[in-house]
Motif scaffolding. Structure first.
Motif, PDB file in Angstrom:
ATOM      1  N   ARG A  90       7.752  -0.710  -9.775  1.00  0.00           N
ATOM      2  CA  ARG A  90       7.646   0.732 -10.027  1.00  0.00           C
ATOM      3  C   ARG A  90       6.182   1.174 -10.053  1.00  0.00           C
ATOM      4  N   VAL A  91       5.324   0.383 -10.662  1.00  0.00           N
ATOM      5  CA  VAL A  91       3.894   0.718 -10.709  1.00  0.00           C
ATOM      6  C   VAL A  91       3.309   0.698  -9.302  1.00  0.00           C
ATOM      7  N   LEU A  92       3.637  -0.317  -8.524  1.00  0.00           N
ATOM      8  CA  LEU A  92       3.121  -0.398  -7.148  1.00  0.00           C
ATOM      9  C   LEU A  92       3.638   0.755  -6.292  1.00  0.00           C
ATOM     10  N   PHE A  93       4.911   1.105  -6.444  1.00  0.00           N
ATOM     11  CA  PHE A  93       5.479   2.218  -5.684  1.00  0.00           C
ATOM     12  C   PHE A  93       4.754   3.519  -6.032  1.00  0.00           C
ATOM     13  N   THR A  94       4.537   3.754  -7.321  1.00  0.00           N
ATOM     14  CA  THR A  94       3.823   4.963  -7.754  1.00  0.00           C
ATOM     15  C   THR A  94       2.422   4.996  -7.170  1.00  0.00           C
ATOM     16  N   HIS A  95       1.754   3.876  -7.175  1.00  0.00           N
ATOM     17  CA  HIS A  95       0.403   3.782  -6.597  1.00  0.00           C
ATOM     18  C   HIS A  95       0.427   4.115  -5.101  1.00  0.00           C
ATOM     19  N   GLN A  96       1.408   3.582  -4.381  1.00  0.00           N
ATOM     20  CA  GLN A  96       1.512   3.847  -2.941  1.00  0.00           C
ATOM     21  C   GLN A  96       1.822   5.314  -2.665  1.00  0.00           C
TER      22      GLN A  96
END
Length: 106
Positions: A90-96
């Protein structure tokens, strides 16, 4: 957290040293360091909350390292608990998504 797992002494009796925690789904997460559950319950429960948070932060850092070294598939198939893996994704998706919006704004 549904339960904590406690260390046993040489006679098989439980000690006040928590060595891990278990979720309602049955996942087990070992503490990097045991936690002493002694003294006033109000005091050690507050410290235990911080200890579990610290444990998840440490596991999250380890999962990020695994992700960078081996990729998503290995992380999902690995030994990491689902909560940590899900949070990391979820953190990586938000960053992307934020990166994509930044690119659109330029």
């Amino acid at each position: 957290i549904v339960a904590f797992e406690f260390e046993q002494d040489q006679h098989g009796s439980l000690t006040p040293r928590a060595i891990g925690m278990r979720s309602s789904e049955g996942e087990y997460v070992a503490f990097p360091e045991p936690f002493e559950c002694e003294g006033l319950v109000e005091v050690w429960l507050k410290r235990m909350a911080r200890h579990t948070q610290w444990t998840i932060e440490a596991r999250l850092a380890g999962a990020l390292e695994t992700l960078e070294e081996t990729g998503k598939e290995e992380l999902v198939r690995g030994e990491e608990c689902a909560q940590v893996t899900g949070l990391l994704f979820r953190v990586l998706f938000t960053h992307q998504v934020n990166q994509a919006f930044d690119m659109m704004a330029q």
